[in-house]
Design an enzyme around this catalytic site. Structure first.
Site, PDB file in Angstrom:
ATOM      1  N   HIS A  18      -1.910   0.996   4.892  1.00  0.00           N
ATOM      2  CA  HIS A  18      -1.408   2.294   5.381  1.00  0.00           C
ATOM      3  C   HIS A  18      -2.527   3.315   5.220  1.00  0.00           C
ATOM      4  O   HIS A  18      -2.831   3.761   4.112  1.00  0.00           O
ATOM      5  CB  HIS A  18      -0.175   2.732   4.579  1.00  0.00           C
ATOM      6  CG  HIS A  18       0.401   4.038   5.051  1.00  0.00           C
ATOM      7  ND1 HIS A  18       1.733   4.181   5.353  1.00  0.00           N
ATOM      8  CD2 HIS A  18      -0.144   5.251   5.267  1.00  0.00           C
ATOM      9  CE1 HIS A  18       1.969   5.421   5.744  1.00  0.00           C
ATOM     10  NE2 HIS A  18       0.823   6.097   5.689  1.00  0.00           N
ATOM     11  N   HIS A  20      -4.692   6.830   7.079  1.00  0.00           N
ATOM     12  CA  HIS A  20      -4.897   7.860   8.112  1.00  0.00           C
ATOM     13  C   HIS A  20      -6.394   8.069   8.287  1.00  0.00           C
ATOM     14  O   HIS A  20      -7.081   8.467   7.352  1.00  0.00           O
ATOM     15  CB  HIS A  20      -4.252   9.183   7.690  1.00  0.00           C
ATOM     16  CG  HIS A  20      -2.777   9.089   7.539  1.00  0.00           C
ATOM     17  ND1 HIS A  20      -1.893   9.351   8.560  1.00  0.00           N
ATOM     18  CD2 HIS A  20      -2.016   8.723   6.477  1.00  0.00           C
ATOM     19  CE1 HIS A  20      -0.653   9.172   8.141  1.00  0.00           C
ATOM     20  NE2 HIS A  20      -0.694   8.782   6.876  1.00  0.00           N
ATOM     21  N   LYS A 104       5.238   2.131  14.164  1.00  0.00           N
ATOM     22  CA  LYS A 104       5.520   3.039  13.061  1.00  0.00           C
ATOM     23  C   LYS A 104       6.705   3.926  13.381  1.00  0.00           C
ATOM     24  O   LYS A 104       6.733   4.585  14.427  1.00  0.00           O
ATOM     25  CB  LYS A 104       4.273   3.903  12.802  1.00  0.00           C
ATOM     26  CG  LYS A 104       4.483   5.044  11.829  1.00  0.00           C
ATOM     27  CD  LYS A 104       4.608   4.555  10.403  1.00  0.00           C
ATOM     28  CE  LYS A 104       5.028   5.677   9.464  1.00  0.00           C
ATOM     29  NZ  LYS A 104       4.086   5.923   8.406  1.00  0.00           N
ATOM     30  N   HIS A 141       8.437   5.253   7.641  1.00  0.00           N
ATOM     31  CA  HIS A 141       8.364   6.384   6.719  1.00  0.00           C
ATOM     32  C   HIS A 141       9.791   6.645   6.248  1.00  0.00           C
ATOM     33  O   HIS A 141      10.607   7.167   7.001  1.00  0.00           O
ATOM     34  CB  HIS A 141       7.781   7.627   7.402  1.00  0.00           C
ATOM     35  CG  HIS A 141       7.637   8.790   6.458  1.00  0.00           C
ATOM     36  ND1 HIS A 141       6.417   9.249   6.018  1.00  0.00           N
ATOM     37  CD2 HIS A 141       8.569   9.555   5.831  1.00  0.00           C
ATOM     38  CE1 HIS A 141       6.605  10.251   5.163  1.00  0.00           C
ATOM     39  NE2 HIS A 141       7.906  10.451   5.040  1.00  0.00           N
ATOM     40  N   HIS A 179       4.824   3.525   1.407  1.00  0.00           N
ATOM     41  CA  HIS A 179       4.610   4.465   0.303  1.00  0.00           C
ATOM     42  C   HIS A 179       5.900   4.741  -0.478  1.00  0.00           C
ATOM     43  O   HIS A 179       6.343   5.874  -0.560  1.00  0.00           O
ATOM     44  CB  HIS A 179       3.952   5.773   0.776  1.00  0.00           C
ATOM     45  CG  HIS A 179       4.447   6.352   2.073  1.00  0.00           C
ATOM     46  ND1 HIS A 179       5.779   6.565   2.336  1.00  0.00           N
ATOM     47  CD2 HIS A 179       3.777   6.757   3.174  1.00  0.00           C
ATOM     48  CE1 HIS A 179       5.899   7.084   3.534  1.00  0.00           C
ATOM     49  NE2 HIS A 179       4.700   7.197   4.073  1.00  0.00           N
ATOM     50  N   ASP A 252      -2.231   5.295   1.931  1.00  0.00           N
ATOM     51  CA  ASP A 252      -1.809   6.550   2.565  1.00  0.00           C
ATOM     52  C   ASP A 252      -2.875   7.621   2.363  1.00  0.00           C
ATOM     53  O   ASP A 252      -2.554   8.806   2.256  1.00  0.00           O
ATOM     54  CB  ASP A 252      -0.448   7.022   2.039  1.00  0.00           C
ATOM     55  CG  ASP A 252       0.209   8.038   2.978  1.00  0.00           C
ATOM     56  OD1 ASP A 252      -0.297   8.235   4.095  1.00  0.00           O
ATOM     57  OD2 ASP A 252       1.219   8.641   2.578  1.00  0.00           O
TER      58      ASP A 252
HETATM   59  O1  DOR Z   1       1.318  13.095   2.608  1.00  0.00           O
HETATM   60  C1  DOR Z   1       1.333  12.634   3.725  1.00  0.00           C
HETATM   61  N1  DOR Z   1       0.353  12.897   4.608  1.00  0.00           N
HETATM   62  N2  DOR Z   1       2.372  11.880   4.089  1.00  0.00           N
HETATM   63  C2  DOR Z   1       2.529  11.454   5.342  1.00  0.00           C
HETATM   64  O2  DOR Z   1       3.486  10.779   5.610  1.00  0.00           O
HETATM   65  C3  DOR Z   1       1.578  11.865   6.401  1.00  0.00           C
HETATM   66  C4  DOR Z   1       0.279  12.187   5.841  1.00  0.00           C
HETATM   67  C5  DOR Z   1      -0.625  12.894   6.811  1.00  0.00           C
HETATM   68  O3  DOR Z   1      -0.721  12.461   7.959  1.00  0.00           O
HETATM   69  O4  DOR Z   1      -1.291  13.839   6.406  1.00  0.00           O
HETATM   70 ZN    ZN Z   2       0.928   8.147   5.788  1.00  0.00          ZN
END
Ligand code: DOR
Ligand code: ZN
Length: 350
Positions: A18, A20, A104, A141, A179, A252
Site C-alpha cells: 500500500h 502513495h 481500490k 479503505h 492499514h 501507506d
Molecule cells: O493518511 C492518509 N493519507 N490516509 C489515506 O487513506 C490517504 C493518504 C493520502 O493519500 O494522503
Molecule cells: Zn493510503
C-alpha cells in the site's frame, strides 16, 4: 526481549502492499525512497483526477517507470479506483492484460482525494462480482464516512456495516482490509478463514493517539485511519509479529509537503518510505520477533496476491544508531519523514 545476539539479518527483498507515489515532481522525489529497499508496491490510485480506467492505470504506470532512478529494479503494481460508474469489462481487461493488480475501494469522502469513491455499495456489485469471478483482489479503505460516527470508531463500524455485508454477498471476493488500526479489525481478520487479509502500516505499529494529541498537536502523525488507543497498537504489533500469513506490510507512505500538512486544515498522511525498514526491524527486535520480520515484509503479501516472493534479498545490520534525513526536498517543497520517536539501530544494506 530483544535478541541480543542477532546483529545481522538477511531477508527476501520486501514489498509494500500500500503506497502513495503521487505524480509529477512529487513522484520524482519520493520514488527513489521506495525503490531503494522494495521490490514491488501496490500503487494507490487517488490522484487528482483519480486512476479509474485501465487506460489511466497504464498511463500512470508509464509515468512511474519513466521516473525510476537509474539502476533500480522495481515493479509498480497498479490499482484502479472504484467508482459507481466503473465498467466491469474495463476492470477485467486491466486484469487480463496485466495492467492492474487490484481495485481500490474508497468510501466517498473517507480520505485524501476520495470524493469520487463509493456512496452506494449496491451500485458496484457488478464490478465486485466480476472481480470475484476472475480472482482479482479488492483493496479496501475501511472507514465509514457518516459524520455522526466518531472518527475513532469509523473502522469498527465499517466492519459491521459495510465489510460483513460485502463478504456475505460475495464470499469468493478476495479482500485486503488496508492499514488496519484496531483490535476489532485484527480479530475480524484472524477469525475469517478465507479470502480476507490485512495490511498494517509502520507508523500504526509505533504511534498511538497520544502521540498526535498529548502535549501539543503533531500534524506529522496525523493520518487516516487515525491512530487509536495504545491497546489497539499492541494488537497490531501482536498481529504483525505473529507470522500469521493474513497480515503483511502496507506502509501507506503518503507524502504531503510541509506547507500542506502545517495549515489550519492539514492533510492526512505519514511519509515513512525512507526509514520504514529500519523502523520495522526495531519494532520486531524489541518484540523479540526478528525471525518473523521476513514473513511480514516479504512473504505473506505475495502469498495472498498469488505472486512469488522476490528472489533477491536485503541485509540488515545492527549497530550504532542510524540517522535518516528529517525531510526530503521536492520541487513542491520539503516533505517531513516519519519520526518514530526512538533511536533506530538497524541499517539497511540493499
Ligand atoms: O493518511 C492518509 N493519507 N490516509 C489515506 O487513506 C490517504 C493518504 C493520502 O493519500 O494522503
Ligand atoms: Zn493510503
Amino acid at each position: 526481549m530483544p535478541d541480543k545476539h542477532l546483529t545481522d539479518l538477511t531477508i527476501r527483498r520486501p514489498d509494500d502492499w500500500h503506497l502513495h507515489l503521487r505524480d509529477g515532481a512529487m513522484l520524482q522525489a519520493v520514488l527513489p525512497e521506495t525503490t531503494r529497499h522494495f521490490g514491488r508496491a501496490i500503487i494507490m490510485p487517488n490522484l487528482v483526477p483519480p486512476v479509474v480506467t485501465a487506460s489511466d492505470a497504464s498511463g500512470y504506470r508509464d509515468r512511474i517507470l519513466a521516473a525510476m532512478p537509474p539502476g533500480a529494479s522495481f515493479t509498480p503494481l497498479m490499482t484502479l479506483y472504484l467508482t459507481e460508474d466503473t465498467d466491469p469489462d474495463d476492470v477485467e481487461r486491466a486484469h487480463r492484460d496485466g495492467i492492474a493488480t487490484a481495485v481500490k475501494l474508497y468510501p466517498a469522502g473517507a480520505t485524501t482525494n476520495s470524493a469520487s469513491g463509493v456512496r452506494d455499495f449496491d451500485k458496484v456489485r457488478p464490478v465486485l462480482d466480476r472481480m470475484a469471478a476472475i480472482g482479482m483482489p479488492l483493496c479496501v479503505h475501511g472507514e465509514v464516512t457518516d459524520p455522526a460516527v466518531d472518527i475513532f470508531d469509523r473502522e469498527a463500524v465499517f466492519i459491521d456495516k459495510v465489510l460483513k455485508p460485502i463478504r456475505k454477498k460475495n464470499p469468493d471476493l478476495r479482500i485486503i482490509m488496508e492499514h488496519v488500526t484496531t483490535e476489532d479489525a485484527v480479530d475480524y481478520v484472524r477469525d475469517t478463514p478465507k479470502n480476507l487479509a490485512a495490511t498494517i502500516t509502520t507508523h500504526h505499529l509505533i504511534i498511538n493517539r497520544n502521540h498526535i494529541l498529548a502535549g501539543g498537536i503533531r500534524p506529522h502523525y496525523y493520518c487516516l485511519p487515525v491512530a487509536k488507543r495504545e491497546k489497539h497498537r499492541i494488537a497490531l504489533v501482536q498481529a504483525a509479529v505473529s507470522g500469521d500469513t493474513r497480515f503483511f506490510l502496507g506502509t501507506d507512505s503518503a507524502p504531503h509537503t510541509d506547507a500542506r500538512k502545517l495549515q489550519e486544515c492539514g492533510c492526512a498522511g505519514v511519509f515513512s518510505a525512507p526509514n520504514t525498514i529500519s523502523c520495522l526491524a526495531e519494532v520486531f527486535d524489541v518484540a523479540g520477533k526478528l525471525g518473523k520480520l521476513e514473513a511480514f515484509t516479504s512473504l505473506n503479501g505475495p502469498a495472498f496476491y498469488g505472486l512469488p516472493p522476490n528472489t533477491n534479498t536485503i541485509r540488515l545490520v545492527k549497530g550504532d544508531p542510524v540517522s535518516y534525513p528529517s525531510h526530503i526536498q521536492t520541487k513542491d517543497g520539503p516533505v517531513t519523514v516519519f519520526d518514530p520517536g526512538f533511536a533506530l539501530h538497524w541499517r539497511v544494506e540493499s
